[in-house]
Design an enzyme around this catalytic site. Structure first.
Site, PDB file in Angstrom:
ATOM      1  N   LYS A  39       0.846  -1.199   0.000  1.00 31.58           N
ATOM      2  CA  LYS A  39       0.000   0.000   0.000  1.00 31.58           C
ATOM      3  C   LYS A  39       0.880   1.248   0.000  1.00 31.58           C
ATOM      4  CE  LYS A  39      -0.405  -0.240   5.043  1.00 31.58           C
ATOM      5  NZ  LYS A  39      -1.305  -0.226   6.207  1.00 31.58           N
ATOM      6  N   ARG A 143     -10.290  -0.034  15.379  1.00 36.88           N
ATOM      7  CA  ARG A 143     -10.253   0.771  14.153  1.00 36.88           C
ATOM      8  C   ARG A 143     -11.418   0.362  13.250  1.00 36.88           C
ATOM      9  NH1 ARG A 143      -4.563   1.009  11.022  1.00 36.88           N
ATOM     10  NH2 ARG A 143      -5.043  -1.189  10.692  1.00 36.88           N
ATOM     11  N   HIS A 173      -5.764  -7.579  13.062  1.00 36.95           N
ATOM     12  CA  HIS A 173      -4.496  -6.843  12.989  1.00 36.95           C
ATOM     13  C   HIS A 173      -4.006  -6.508  14.393  1.00 36.95           C
ATOM     14  CE1 HIS A 173      -1.355  -4.479  11.209  1.00 36.95           C
ATOM     15  NE2 HIS A 173      -1.731  -3.375  11.829  1.00 36.95           N
ATOM     16  N   ARG A 230       1.266 -11.302   6.836  1.00 35.79           N
ATOM     17  CA  ARG A 230       1.330 -10.073   6.037  1.00 35.79           C
ATOM     18  C   ARG A 230       2.629  -9.327   6.331  1.00 35.79           C
ATOM     19  NH1 ARG A 230      -3.633  -9.964   8.633  1.00 35.79           N
ATOM     20  NH2 ARG A 230      -2.961  -8.181   9.888  1.00 35.79           N
ATOM     21  N   TYR A 275      16.975  30.133   6.959  1.00 32.62           N
ATOM     22  CA  TYR A 275      15.887  30.889   7.555  1.00 32.62           C
ATOM     23  C   TYR A 275      16.026  30.986   9.073  1.00 32.62           C
ATOM     24  CZ  TYR A 275      13.353  30.431   3.117  1.00 32.62           C
ATOM     25  OH  TYR A 275      12.968  30.487   1.797  1.00 32.62           O
ATOM     26  N   CYS A 322      15.263  23.942   3.999  1.00 26.53           N
ATOM     27  CA  CYS A 322      14.280  24.711   3.226  1.00 26.53           C
ATOM     28  C   CYS A 322      13.396  23.749   2.424  1.00 26.53           C
ATOM     29  CB  CYS A 322      14.999  25.669   2.279  1.00 26.53           C
ATOM     30  SG  CYS A 322      16.300  26.656   3.053  1.00 26.53           S
ATOM     31  N   ASP A 324      13.347  23.324  -0.738  1.00 29.56           N
ATOM     32  CA  ASP A 324      14.021  22.739  -1.890  1.00 29.56           C
ATOM     33  C   ASP A 324      15.537  22.625  -1.737  1.00 29.56           C
ATOM     34  OD1 ASP A 324      11.428  23.088  -3.305  1.00 29.56           O
ATOM     35  OD2 ASP A 324      11.989  25.206  -3.200  1.00 29.56           O
TER      36      ASP A 324
END
Length: 397
Positions: A39, A143, A173, A230, A275, A322, A324
């Site tokens: 997933k 859940r 689970h 699993r 920053y 930052c 990027d």
């Protein structure tokens, strides 16, 4: 590595994926098969290449995903083995899921009726298939799932009586299997086993596929070996938690993350970096800029705490990361030069940067780190030391 991936790329080692699966299989009962949980696009690693790599394993029952769309992507890519959706599926997807023989977790009465109606609609179109389902049981996660009690038994009976429904499996689970104290997990296991036995005793029904064990269970809970287990986070060479023993199953991290130095400058004492000026040089420092940031999923929480590897040496992060870019100190790495490859996750020389380590430093979770490596980061898939394929979104328009 392709030249157009110099800014950043994640290398995904498919040999490590297969090795992790084989090593987990060696630790479970010979007759127990495995489900590969892929997933969230294979926890950020890439669901399709991983499914393609694993599908031919004889001990692989199939795959698990979280949404209908994730299942459709796999089927569209040619994956044929069973696919189980672990969470709730919405009615808009039922006809296609049934047609493509995707298994669904069921725990709501309205779902049974809506699936039956979808089967009937398909039959009118000349498509005669049943809705294959796995009944989800809540043994302590709180859940989703029916409770392991009389009401849960009634739900199971209704599922078997509903036209067009084929009950293939039942599962639960664990909420706390990754803790060193297994008392909570064992309580869930006992509840689940008791419920499955109760189903047989009171209804005579033997459900074909019974499963409960997750990654931590595969490693430390042999009593939880049932028809299948699993494998989730451990498939990717990552550990469920720091409390899980690391001497039982050998795991190899699958993903490495690389970039390149784009600029180096020398700053004077008192110069602030990034920053907020959270870092101020205590002397003359040599600073390298790396063109990666939290916009790529690299944690901002590593600001002033993390490090990367350059020529096999640690280069500490200076100031805030930052969106990027971020800066590192290469004062003690005189050979560092513009254009050099750097390691953000992975091994270089005598050092290794794991997602577990980055999680500790940033206050995040190794699962989260893997899943949050964004689509700006190309994936390069290797096997036998060679590039097998690549995936990017450069033509995502």
């Amino acid at each position: 590595m392709r030249e157009d991936y110099q800014r950043v790329y994640a290398e995904v080692n498919l040999d490590a994926i297969r090795s992790n699966m084989d090593n987990m299989k060696a630790n479970i009962a010979p007759e127990t098969r495995m489900i590969a949980v892929i997933k969230t696009d294979g926890y950020g690693h890439g669901a399709i290449p991983i499914a393609t790599e694993l599908e031919n394993l004889d001990y692989l029952f199939g795959f698990a995903v979280a949404t209908a769309e994730e299942a459709f992507i796999l089927r569209h890519a040619g994956i044929e083995k069973p696919i189980l959706i672990l969470g709730y599926t919405f009615p808009y997807s039922y006809e296609r899921l049934i047609e493509e023989e995707v298994r669904m977790a069921v725990f709501r009465e309205d779902t049974l009726q809506e699936l039956s109606e979808a089967v009937a609609r398909l039959a009118k179109k000349g498509i005669f298939k049943k809705a294959k389902v796995h009944i989800k049981v809540d043994t302590g996660m709180s859940r989703i799932g029916v409770r392991p009690d009389a009401e849960g038994l009634d739900f199971l009976r209704r599922a078997y009586r509903t036209d067009g429904i084929e009950v293939e499996g039942i599962f639960t689970h664990f909420a706390r299997a990754d803790e060193s104290d297994k008392s909570a997990a064992n309580k869930q296991l006992d509840l689940f086993k008791s419920f499955v036995n109760q189903i047989m005793e009171q209804t005579g029904i033997a459900i074909p596929v019974v499963h409960c064990s997750n990654s931590a269970g595969i490693i430390e809970m042999p009593d939880a070996n049932m028809d299948v287990v699993r494998a989730g986070i451990t498939l990717y060479g990552l550990w469920p938690s720091s409390q899980v023993r690391k001497d039982i199953v050998r795991l190899c991290p699958v993903l490495s993350l690389y970039s390149h130095i784009v600029y180096i400058k020398e700053i004077e004492e008192g110069t602030e970096v990034s920053y907020g000026g959270t870092y101020k040089a205590d002397g003359v420092r040599r600073v390298a800029t790396i063109p990666v940031g939290y916009g790529d999923g690299y944690p901002r929480g590593l600001s002033g705490k993390g490090f990367i590897l350059i020529h096999g040496k640690k280069a500490p992060i200076l100031g805030r990361i930052c969106m990027d870019q971020f800066m590192v100190d290469v004062t003690d790495i005189p050979e560092a030069a513009m254009g050099d490859r750097v390691t953000l996750i992975g091994s270089e020389g005598q050092h290794r940067i794991t997602m577990e380590l980055l999680g500790e430093l940033s206050g995040r979770f190794n699962y989260e780190l893997a899943c949050n490596i964004g689509k700006r980061v190309p994936r390069v898939y290797t096997k036998g030391g060679k590039i097998l394929s690549t995936k990017d979104y450069y033509q995502d328009f």
